[in-house]
Design a protein around this motif. Structure first.
Motif, PDB file in Angstrom:
ATOM      1  N   TYR A 562       5.614 -44.038  31.640  1.00 18.69           N
ATOM      2  CA  TYR A 562       5.230 -45.456  31.653  1.00 18.69           C
ATOM      3  C   TYR A 562       3.899 -45.588  30.909  1.00 18.69           C
ATOM      4  O   TYR A 562       3.000 -44.768  31.089  1.00 18.69           O
ATOM      5  CB  TYR A 562       5.077 -45.958  33.087  1.00 18.69           C
ATOM      6  CG  TYR A 562       6.399 -46.027  33.845  1.00 18.69           C
ATOM      7  CD1 TYR A 562       7.123 -47.210  33.902  1.00 18.69           C
ATOM      8  CD2 TYR A 562       6.917 -44.898  34.481  1.00 18.69           C
ATOM      9  CE1 TYR A 562       8.334 -47.276  34.590  1.00 18.69           C
ATOM     10  CE2 TYR A 562       8.127 -44.954  35.161  1.00 18.69           C
ATOM     11  CZ  TYR A 562       8.826 -46.143  35.208  1.00 18.69           C
ATOM     12  OH  TYR A 562      10.032 -46.204  35.879  1.00 18.69           O
ATOM     13  N   TYR A 563       3.803 -46.617  30.091  1.00 21.28           N
ATOM     14  CA  TYR A 563       2.565 -46.788  29.329  1.00 21.28           C
ATOM     15  C   TYR A 563       2.161 -48.251  29.226  1.00 21.28           C
ATOM     16  O   TYR A 563       2.969 -49.172  29.398  1.00 21.28           O
ATOM     17  CB  TYR A 563       2.677 -46.122  27.952  1.00 21.28           C
ATOM     18  CG  TYR A 563       3.606 -46.782  26.961  1.00 21.28           C
ATOM     19  CD1 TYR A 563       3.108 -47.669  25.999  1.00 21.28           C
ATOM     20  CD2 TYR A 563       4.966 -46.494  26.946  1.00 21.28           C
ATOM     21  CE1 TYR A 563       3.953 -48.249  25.060  1.00 21.28           C
ATOM     22  CE2 TYR A 563       5.808 -47.062  26.015  1.00 21.28           C
ATOM     23  CZ  TYR A 563       5.305 -47.949  25.070  1.00 21.28           C
ATOM     24  OH  TYR A 563       6.132 -48.532  24.144  1.00 21.28           O
ATOM     25  N   HIS A 564       0.876 -48.442  28.944  1.00 25.84           N
ATOM     26  CA  HIS A 564       0.234 -49.761  28.890  1.00 25.84           C
ATOM     27  C   HIS A 564       0.201 -50.208  27.435  1.00 25.84           C
ATOM     28  O   HIS A 564      -0.398 -49.546  26.598  1.00 25.84           O
ATOM     29  CB  HIS A 564      -1.185 -49.632  29.455  1.00 25.84           C
ATOM     30  CG  HIS A 564      -1.859 -50.930  29.736  1.00 25.84           C
ATOM     31  ND1 HIS A 564      -3.217 -51.035  29.865  1.00 25.84           N
ATOM     32  CD2 HIS A 564      -1.381 -52.185  29.913  1.00 25.84           C
ATOM     33  CE1 HIS A 564      -3.548 -52.293  30.117  1.00 25.84           C
ATOM     34  NE2 HIS A 564      -2.447 -53.002  30.141  1.00 25.84           N
ATOM     35  N   HIS A 565       0.867 -51.316  27.118  1.00 27.19           N
ATOM     36  CA  HIS A 565       0.952 -51.780  25.740  1.00 27.19           C
ATOM     37  C   HIS A 565      -0.428 -52.202  25.231  1.00 27.19           C
ATOM     38  O   HIS A 565      -1.146 -52.955  25.882  1.00 27.19           O
ATOM     39  CB  HIS A 565       1.925 -52.953  25.629  1.00 27.19           C
ATOM     40  CG  HIS A 565       2.438 -53.180  24.250  1.00 27.19           C
ATOM     41  ND1 HIS A 565       1.665 -53.732  23.256  1.00 27.19           N
ATOM     42  CD2 HIS A 565       3.648 -52.906  23.685  1.00 27.19           C
ATOM     43  CE1 HIS A 565       2.382 -53.808  22.144  1.00 27.19           C
ATOM     44  NE2 HIS A 565       3.591 -53.312  22.372  1.00 27.19           N
ATOM     45  N   SER A 566      -0.817 -51.710  24.051  1.00 25.77           N
ATOM     46  CA  SER A 566      -2.159 -51.961  23.524  1.00 25.77           C
ATOM     47  C   SER A 566      -2.422 -53.440  23.263  1.00 25.77           C
ATOM     48  O   SER A 566      -3.534 -53.921  23.481  1.00 25.77           O
ATOM     49  CB  SER A 566      -2.369 -51.188  22.222  1.00 25.77           C
ATOM     50  OG  SER A 566      -2.248 -49.817  22.424  1.00 25.77           O
ATOM     51  N   LEU A 567      -1.429 -54.169  22.763  1.00 19.93           N
ATOM     52  CA  LEU A 567      -1.641 -55.556  22.352  1.00 19.93           C
ATOM     53  C   LEU A 567      -1.272 -56.552  23.430  1.00 19.93           C
ATOM     54  O   LEU A 567      -2.056 -57.440  23.769  1.00 19.93           O
ATOM     55  CB  LEU A 567      -0.850 -55.842  21.075  1.00 19.93           C
ATOM     56  CG  LEU A 567      -1.232 -54.989  19.864  1.00 19.93           C
ATOM     57  CD1 LEU A 567      -0.355 -55.341  18.673  1.00 19.93           C
ATOM     58  CD2 LEU A 567      -2.691 -55.183  19.504  1.00 19.93           C
ATOM     59  N   SER A 568      -0.060 -56.441  23.977  1.00 13.47           N
ATOM     60  CA  SER A 568       0.382 -57.442  24.963  1.00 13.47           C
ATOM     61  C   SER A 568      -0.144 -57.167  26.360  1.00 13.47           C
ATOM     62  O   SER A 568      -0.069 -58.036  27.227  1.00 13.47           O
ATOM     63  CB  SER A 568       1.915 -57.482  25.003  1.00 13.47           C
ATOM     64  OG  SER A 568       2.447 -56.239  25.450  1.00 13.47           O
ATOM     65  N   LYS A 569      -0.677 -55.946  26.597  1.00 13.07           N
ATOM     66  CA  LYS A 569      -1.201 -55.534  27.905  1.00 13.07           C
ATOM     67  C   LYS A 569      -0.127 -55.593  28.992  1.00 13.07           C
ATOM     68  O   LYS A 569      -0.425 -55.851  30.169  1.00 13.07           O
ATOM     69  CB  LYS A 569      -2.411 -56.392  28.304  1.00 13.07           C
ATOM     70  CG  LYS A 569      -3.557 -56.324  27.310  1.00 13.07           C
ATOM     71  CD  LYS A 569      -4.056 -54.922  27.111  1.00 13.07           C
ATOM     72  CE  LYS A 569      -5.193 -54.827  26.132  1.00 13.07           C
ATOM     73  NZ  LYS A 569      -5.579 -53.451  25.819  1.00 13.07           N
ATOM     74  N   THR A 570       1.116 -55.367  28.607  1.00 14.49           N
ATOM     75  CA  THR A 570       2.229 -55.324  29.542  1.00 14.49           C
ATOM     76  C   THR A 570       2.630 -53.874  29.792  1.00 14.49           C
ATOM     77  O   THR A 570       2.108 -52.953  29.170  1.00 14.49           O
ATOM     78  CB  THR A 570       3.423 -56.124  28.989  1.00 14.49           C
ATOM     79  OG1 THR A 570       3.693 -55.687  27.647  1.00 14.49           O
ATOM     80  CG2 THR A 570       3.113 -57.611  28.966  1.00 14.49           C
ATOM     81  N   LEU A 571       3.597 -53.668  30.700  1.00 16.84           N
ATOM     82  CA  LEU A 571       4.013 -52.316  31.086  1.00 16.84           C
ATOM     83  C   LEU A 571       5.332 -51.960  30.407  1.00 16.84           C
ATOM     84  O   LEU A 571       6.307 -52.722  30.483  1.00 16.84           O
ATOM     85  CB  LEU A 571       4.152 -52.219  32.603  1.00 16.84           C
ATOM     86  CG  LEU A 571       4.478 -50.834  33.168  1.00 16.84           C
ATOM     87  CD1 LEU A 571       3.340 -49.860  32.896  1.00 16.84           C
ATOM     88  CD2 LEU A 571       4.758 -50.917  34.666  1.00 16.84           C
TER      89      LEU A 571
END
Length: 712
Positions: A562-571
């Motif tokens: 699982y990772y944190h999206h750099s631009l949208s800040k979503t999962l």
């Protein structure tokens, strides 16, 4: 003759594709480059539906954006065309599909010269014509050669004259490098030179201390306090062109809202003229207007550039807006007062996507000043005669912030400083003889606290980010080698080892549950993608390609990252061996904390003056509970789930000075203090798998003012 489409007419409008301008009744309209590109695409295909995905792929082919960017840009176009959604005259929305340009369009053609056609000759005519052509060709070639030499000579001479003229008008560029430190305490956060070059105004005091404003007479070296120490943080300083008034942006320790004030440069009672602003501002050459940035941080309007009356803050006018994730940073009126240069872009995916733009105050037209892009731009200063700019900027793969010259005459962007220092703000006097900047250096260190002896932390190394492996080993990111690399160390401080070695930045490591693999964030391919490697640093493989981000959690079965999206800040998630990226939770958050069983995720939510910890079930995406943070507010956005599953840990700041670790029970109730962390700023923390050790990265930044009299 042949015909070439150059323009399109519709209603009162003319879209000139060659000049990239939109006219209404012969007058240019202000629209952004992306808005023009989108309109051009719609008009070219008038009468036909264009799907949303196609519009995104063609207009934003060079960057990752969401549909909100398209919706926002369509809204800008409708505003420019005086169109409406309910009764459209130009742009029709086809629900859940895309858009269609519905107005009648007239194509305007330009004539182009065809290539010369050869007339058939008899053999005799061919010989005669050939001889005639050969003689003419010789004369023509000779003439062209002479013309070229004259043009080249004149051109080189002209460039040389222009370059030297601009250097003469900016003495700081033609004088050998000279730097004088104006402070050495590491606490001068902001500094600005007066236009007459006589005084320096600076903010003194660390972020956790009371701050004050001082005036330093550069000739005598005398320092005078003009605003006494208070519980405020200063984010921007500017001096009026007549050198009589100081403008500053500040917020209180108890209220994060930033406001702009005006006061005499010699002190007095500050007068608030603008509220809810960012720290970047500029005063017009005649002293009448102030430019400033306001960031609502909405999906469609993340940041805007505005102007207002400099004396009162009245008559606000919005010039430019950009959607999330793009932000507007420093901005400066041009020397002739007709335009404002500003930095705009985003750094969240660790790519070079920050640029320089300019907006015309009369027409509102926005244009790109240079095609060069940077990781981030911190400061701007105009050179005399509108000849170019000085900027402080960083360009990946080097994180170092240098001073650069943007020259309009030679259309070049060149670094002027090549030392190891990082430069932040810029302030140039009117004669361009003296340049003031702030040098910034990072000073964060990693320490470990044991729950049985919390009062005796052990400092291990310099670091920026930290995580625990399941076996208790610590992995961390550090700038010790000059750029961010992944390192490992034992909890007792032994066995320190560098794991990665790359010119790019490697950071945000996490270790899989089976203790076999490290996942980390790296921008070595141009933006912040997720990579995987073995514990010894071997077998480094990029596993995300399209959706950039930072790793957060590996599922207990080892199948999913699982990772944190750099631009949208979503999962998002992706198979640990690589594959297709998948959106998991479309919730905006600065950090996600996973339950030990991997079934739930928690994150911080701001709602007006209150803060909550929201817990969501990953199975259905529904909110399981909301825990109100009542007694202490988190000081940073990181939170972690305790290994026993009974609570969530966060860092709080008591009186914005004393930091502590607090545990919020998952069943609700009042949070409990776990450990005091001292007065240094907290950058990152982690919890060991047995819950007995805490790793904390804390420290701060040193800021000192310097005076540069030469950059050659």
């Amino acid at each position: 003759m042949s015909l070439e489409t150059n323009s399109f007419e519709f209603g009162d409008f003319l879209l000139n594709a060659k000049e990239k301008v939109l006219l209404r009744n012969g007058k240019p309209l202000s629209i952004t480059p992306k808005a023009f590109q989108l309109l051009h695409l719609l008009v070219e295909n008038h009468g036909h539906l264009i799907e949303r995905e196609e519009l995104l792929n063609k207009v934003w082919a060079d960057s990752f954006v969401e549909e909100g960017n398209l919706t926002f840009t369509i809204r800008l176009l409708r505003k420019a065309l005086d169109d409406s959604t309910k009764n459209p005259r130009f742009i029709e929305t086809v629900s859940k599909r895309g858009y269609r340009f519905i107005a009648e369009v007239k194509e305007v053609f330009n004539q182009t010269e065809p290539q010369n056609e050869i007339e058939p000759y008899s053999s005799q005519k061919q010989v005669t014509a050939l001889n005639l052509w050969t003689n003419r060709q010789k004369i023509f070639v000779a003439a062209v050669a002479v013309t070229f030499l004259l043009t080249a000579t004149i051109g080189i001479g002209s460039w040389y004259v222009r370059s030297n003229m601009f250097a003469a008008n900016a003495p700081v560029l033609s004088t050998p490098f000279s730097l004088e430190k104006l402070s050495t305490n590491g606490k001068v956060l902001r500094a600005v030179i007066s236009p007459d070059g006589k005084n320096l105004v600076y903010a003194n005091g660390a972020f956790t201390e009371k701050q004050s404003i001082w005036l330093r007479q550069l000739e005598s070296g005398n320092n005078t306090e003009i605003i006494p120490p208070s519980d405020h943080t200063y984010f921007g300083l500017e001096i009026s062109p007549d050198s009589n008034f100081l403008y500053f942006n500040r917020s209180s320790k108890t209220n994060s809202q930033q406001d702009i004030y005006r006061v005499s440069i010699f002190g007095g009672i500050p007068n608030k003229i603008l509220d809810n602003t960012e720290g970047w501002m500029s005063i017009s050459p005649d002293g009448a207007k102030i430019s400033f940035v306001r960031c609502p941080r909405g999906e469609e309007e993340n940041c805007s550039l505005l102007i207002a009356d400099a004396a009162t803050g009245k008559n606000e006018k919005k010039l430019v807006s950009h959607p999330r994730p793009f932000r507007i940073a420093d901005n400066q009126f041009s020397p002739d007062g007709k335009t404002i240069a500003f930095a705009v872009g985003q750094s969240q995916n660790a790519a070079n996507e920050f640029g320089l733009m300019e907006v015309n105050l009369e027409s509102g037209a926005e244009r790109e000043l240079t095609k060069e892009k940077f990781f981030n731009i911190r400061g701007l200063a105009w050179l005399p005669e509108n000849s170019g700019l000085l900027i402080t900027a960083s360009r990946i793969p080097t994180k170092q912030f240098r001073i650069w010259q943007v020259s309009f005459a030679s259309e070049s962007v060149q670094p002027l400083t090549k030392d190891s220092e990082n430069y932040a703000e810029l302030s140039l006097d009117k004669e361009a003889e003296n340049l003031v900047s702030t040098q910034v250096s990072q000073n964060y260190h990693l320490s470990v606290l044991n729950r049985e002896n919390l009062s005796n932390p052990r400092i291990l190394a310099d670091a920026s980010r930290v995580t625990f492996a399941p076996d208790g080993k610590i992995f961390f990111a550090s700038l010790m080698s000059g750029n961010d690399e992944i390192w490992s160390i034992n909890a007792d401080g032994s066995g320190q080892r560098q794991i990665t070695n790359d010119t790019a930045d490697d950071t945000d490591p996490i270790v899989s549950a089976n203790n076999n693999a490290i996942f980390f964030n790296s921008n070595r391919t141009g933006n912040a993608q997720v990579w995987r490697m073995d514990l010894d640093g071997s077998n480094q493989i990029q596993i995300t390609n399209n959706e950039p981000g930072s790793p957060v959690f590996v599922s207990p079965d080892g199948r999913w990252l699982y990772y944190h999206h750099s631009l949208s800040k979503t999962l998002w998630k992706i198979p640990t061996k690589g594959g297709q990226e998948q959106l998991v939770l479309n919730k905006f958050a600065h950090h996600f904390a996973f339950s030990p069983d991997g079934l739930q995720v928690a994150f911080l939510v701001n709602q007006e003056a209150d803060r909550f910890i929201e817990v969501v079930s990953l199975a259905d995406g529904q909110t399981a509970k909301r825990l109100k943070v009542t007694d202490q507010k988190p000081a940073i956005n990181e939170i972690y789930w305790m290994p026993d599953g009974n609570g969530i840990v966060y860092v709080s700041a008591e009186d914005n000075q004393n930091f502590s670790l607090r545990l919020q029970p998952i069943d609700g109730g009042t949070s409990q203090k776990i450990a005091d962390l001292g007065t240094e700023q907290i950058n990152s923390f982690a919890i060991s798998s047995d819950g007995n050790n805490f790793a904390v990265v804390k420290g701060g930044w040193r800021h000192d003012a310097v005076l540069l009299k030469g950059l050659q």
